[in-house]
Design an enzyme around this catalytic site. Structure first.
Site, PDB file in Angstrom:
ATOM      1  N   HIS A 209       0.786  -1.326   0.039  1.00 25.03           N
ATOM      2  CA  HIS A 209       0.168  -0.166   0.024  1.00 25.03           C
ATOM      3  C   HIS A 209       0.675   1.128   0.014  1.00 25.03           C
ATOM      4  O   HIS A 209       1.896   1.330   0.672  1.00 25.03           O
ATOM      5  CB  HIS A 209      -0.690  -0.375   1.398  1.00 25.03           C
ATOM      6  CG  HIS A 209      -1.997  -1.148   1.018  1.00 25.03           C
ATOM      7  ND1 HIS A 209      -2.559  -1.616   1.957  1.00 25.03           N
ATOM      8  CD2 HIS A 209      -2.331  -1.988  -0.041  1.00 25.03           C
ATOM      9  CE1 HIS A 209      -3.345  -3.011   1.920  1.00 25.03           C
ATOM     10  NE2 HIS A 209      -3.429  -2.777   0.699  1.00 25.03           N
TER      11      HIS A 209
ATOM     12  N   MET B 247       6.612   0.630  -6.883  1.00 25.84           N
ATOM     13  CA  MET B 247       7.001   2.061  -6.571  1.00 25.84           C
ATOM     14  C   MET B 247       8.557   2.922  -7.508  1.00 25.84           C
ATOM     15  O   MET B 247       8.040   3.635  -7.167  1.00 25.84           O
ATOM     16  CB  MET B 247       6.878   2.527  -5.010  1.00 25.84           C
ATOM     17  CG  MET B 247       8.120   1.633  -4.816  1.00 25.84           C
ATOM     18  SD  MET B 247       8.609   1.940  -3.238  1.00 25.84           S
ATOM     19  CE  MET B 247      10.466   0.502  -2.848  1.00 25.84           C
TER      20      MET B 247
ATOM     21  N   HIS C 198      -4.656  -5.377 -11.999  1.00 26.93           N
ATOM     22  CA  HIS C 198      -4.799  -4.468 -11.348  1.00 26.93           C
ATOM     23  C   HIS C 198      -3.349  -3.362 -11.042  1.00 26.93           C
ATOM     24  O   HIS C 198      -3.369  -2.974 -10.273  1.00 26.93           O
ATOM     25  CB  HIS C 198      -5.287  -4.795 -10.553  1.00 26.93           C
ATOM     26  CG  HIS C 198      -4.242  -5.629  -9.118  1.00 26.93           C
ATOM     27  ND1 HIS C 198      -3.691  -6.608  -9.371  1.00 26.93           N
ATOM     28  CD2 HIS C 198      -3.797  -5.643  -8.295  1.00 26.93           C
ATOM     29  CE1 HIS C 198      -2.645  -7.665  -8.490  1.00 26.93           C
ATOM     30  NE2 HIS C 198      -3.495  -6.422  -7.763  1.00 26.93           N
TER      31      HIS C 198
END
Lengths: 141, 480
Positions: B201, B380, B403
């Site tokens: 996350h 990231m 996704h």
């Protein structure tokens, strides 16, 4: 080492295998393996204790409940644990009586790692051998 | 296992390959992604193909990898009459999803202040193991959040009136029933509204790469321009959703015996959709899904405040509108074509995204002509994409696409390969400022642990399922 992490079983998650001479050892070390995923446990002091009482018809149900309860307390009370005293008795059902000690989560003090969301049933197993118990657990990260 | 090549991007495992398969399994991947795919994915997706009431195919998207029960990247639709619902087909992190927020700011304006911005957002958007949010709720208020989702946030000052229409399901799936949620789930999640969590996350500040706006018309409809600064949020329902998942996994594990259902993996525990257990879970799942929409909403509120304070301007003036918000761990009732007849199905998406094409009523009116925005988060280090859904997706994949980029390396292996502090420095050299609660958690998320996102996105583009709109390049990242 009473537990070891398994690679390439659940790519995005954490899997471990744990062995114990007794059920108490198995449960204690499974809890350690679970919390080592979340925090470097030696950075956690034993300042808060929680008494946990659980019962289940089966050993694998009890281990699932035990680890799930600790993961629940981590969020509900914002505690990371570092020590577990476990007592298990079998009468008509398996009964667990444990004291888990730890500390309120503090990112300044604790070397935090990845959060465990849940204990899964994926490839989950608890086995009894002649002289020991073993289990395989996959945690959702 | 026999795997037939259907096209350059579609592979099929026939229903004859495993005893109990009710439909074939289909995997979307190019040649390279297919050759590198975990073999466990084939095992898992064919297990899904055995679940009662499954329609057409059990799908795995090109970002697919081993999950628990269902593979990540899984899509499966079940008949309401004789089909099931499975918590394992949704995941513990119910309505884990992506939200993309636009701004009128350019890279030139934001880059000089990126460190300040990352530092401030790191403080106001709590992240990491067991983090608590800044919104104080009573249990009754938390139940309101479950029922009203984003609308609760807007009514309580955490959003703008038009935010809800730019969110899948308008930020609130109707029919959530808090009486189906345990006290434990409530006490686990009540303090976590507005928190990121950890694992993969993140909150990321990104730039619309000027040379990578692929579809100018759609980009304009979505409010994208060259060198624009955008913010992407990836998180879910936090401890609340995780507890709902855990509670019902136990219930379903027992209930299966009652319904005479056997599954090849205990994590695929399921119950008939119309059974008491199935309906109870569906109502509880909606509570968690709405709480996740609200979680991302509170985070957006903090973001707007943060940008406001750094740039000394009102967020409205900076055009900080939500572009869209997608759920990628959820089950929903949707109408789809089965043999020429529109039928309502319960569509499970676990690590896959709805990507409805133009004209569908579920797509917000402002985007309906072009199709649904699809937010795909990369690692990231490598960047992310904004895509748009297609009509072909409606015909082929129950309107679903990938996704993210999909992991290829375990967390343990990634940590062995790189040290978090080193990675942070390397990323800074590459122009990405990172702030993370956990350095080992950062190492686990290194770019090399993931598939090449462009390869994954291109597969679905070539297959005609979702179309690229813009590639987004990270400049700042906050992690748990």
């Amino acid at each position: 080492m009473p537990y070891r992490y398994l690679e390439d079983i659940a790519t995005a998650d954490a899997a471990f295998e744990v062995k114990g001479r007794t059920l108490e050892e198995l449960f204690r070390d499974a809890a350690i393996a679970t919390f080592e995923v979340m925090v470097e446990m030696k950075s956690v002091k034993n300042e808060i204790t929680k008494t946990i009482e659980l019962e289940n018809q089966t050993v694998d149900g009890l281990l699932f409940d035990w680890l799930s309860e600790l993961v629940y307390l981590k969020d509900a009370e914002a505690i990371v644990f570092s020590k577990f005293d476990v007592n298990i008795r079998k009468n008509d059902v398996y009964k667990l009586n444990a004291i888990a000690s730890g500390e309120g989560i503090d990112p300044e003090k604790h070397n935090l790692r990845s959060d465990v969301k849940a204990v899964t049933y994926h490839m989950y197993e608890v086995k009894e051998a002649k002289d020991h118990w073993s289990a395989k657990v996959i945690l959702d990260i | 296992m026999e795997i037939k090549k259907i096209s350059d991007y579609i592979w099929e495992i026939p229903a004859t390959e495993k005893e109990g398969m009710l439909v074939p399994a289909r995997i979307y991947a190019n040649e390279k992604l297919m050759s590198e795919m975990d073999s466990g994915v084939f095992e898992q997706i064919t297990n899904v193909a055995c679940l009662p009431g499954i329609q057409k195919y059990a799908y795995c998207m090109p970002d697919g990898h081993l999950g628990y029960g269902f593979p990540i990247g899984g899509v499966a639709a079940f008949s309401l009459e004789d089909g099931i619902i499975s918590p394992g087909g949704i995941g513990f992190d119910i309505n884990c999803g992506m939200r993309l927020i636009r701004t009128d700011l350019t890279a030139d304006e934001v880059e000089p202040r990126i460190k300040e911005l990352v530092d401030l957002l790191f403080k106001t958007v709590p992240a990491g193991v067991g983090s608590k949010g800044l919104v104080k709720l009573t249990p009754e208020e938390f139940k309101e959040v479950m029922v009203h989702g984003v609308n609760w946030c807007i009514e309580n000052g955490y959003g703008w009136d038009h935010d809800a229409e730019r969110i899948e399901e308008n930020g609130c799936i109707p029919g959530a029933d808090p009486s189906k949620v345990s006290e434990k789930a409530i006490s686990r999640g009540i303090k976590q509204l507005g928190t990121l969590g950890s694992g993969n996350h993140y909150l990321e500040i990104q730039i619309a790469t000027p040379e990578k706006i692929f579809d100018k018309n759609v980009a304009e409809v979505f409010g994208i321009f060259k060198n624009q600064v955008l913010i992407m949020v990836h998180c879910g329902s936090r401890g609340f959703g995780h507890q709902v998942g855990t509670d019902y996994l136990r219930i379903f594990d027992t209930a299966m015996k009652k319904y005479g259902i056997t599954v090849r993996d205990r994590e695929l525990a399921c119950a008939p959709f119309k059974s008491q257990e199935g309906q109870d879970y569906f109502s509880a799942m909606k509570c968690a899904a709405n709480a996740a929409f609200a979680n991302r909403q509170v985070i957006v509120h903090r973001l707007r405040e943060g940008f406001g304070s750094i740039f000394g301007r009102e967020p409205e003036e900076m055009g900080m509108d939500i572009i869209y918000d997608v759920a990628h761990n959820v089950a929903k009732l949707e109408m789809h074509d089965i043999d020429g007849v529109q039928q309502e199905l319960i569509v499970h998406r676990k690590g896959s995204t709805r990507c409805f094409g133009p004209g569908r009523k579920e797509v917000p009116a402002i985007y309906r002509k072009v199709g649904q925005p699809v937010i795909v988060g990369g690692s990231m280090e490598t960047g992310s994409y904004l895509l748009v859904g297609t009509e072909k997706a409606m015909k082929e994949t129950f309107g679903s696409t990938m996704h993210g980029s999909g992991r290829t390396m375990s967390r343990t292996a990634a940590k062995k390969k790189v040290d978090g502090a080193e990675l942070k420095k390397e990323m800074e050299k590459a122009g990405i400022i990172v702030k993370a609660v956990s350095m080992s958690g950062l190492a686990e998320e290194a770019g090399f642990a993931y598939k090449d996102i462009s390869e994954v996105v291109d597969t679905m583009e070539m297959a005609g399922i979702s179309k690229k709109v813009v590639e987004l390049k990270p400049i700042g990242n906050i992690k748990g």
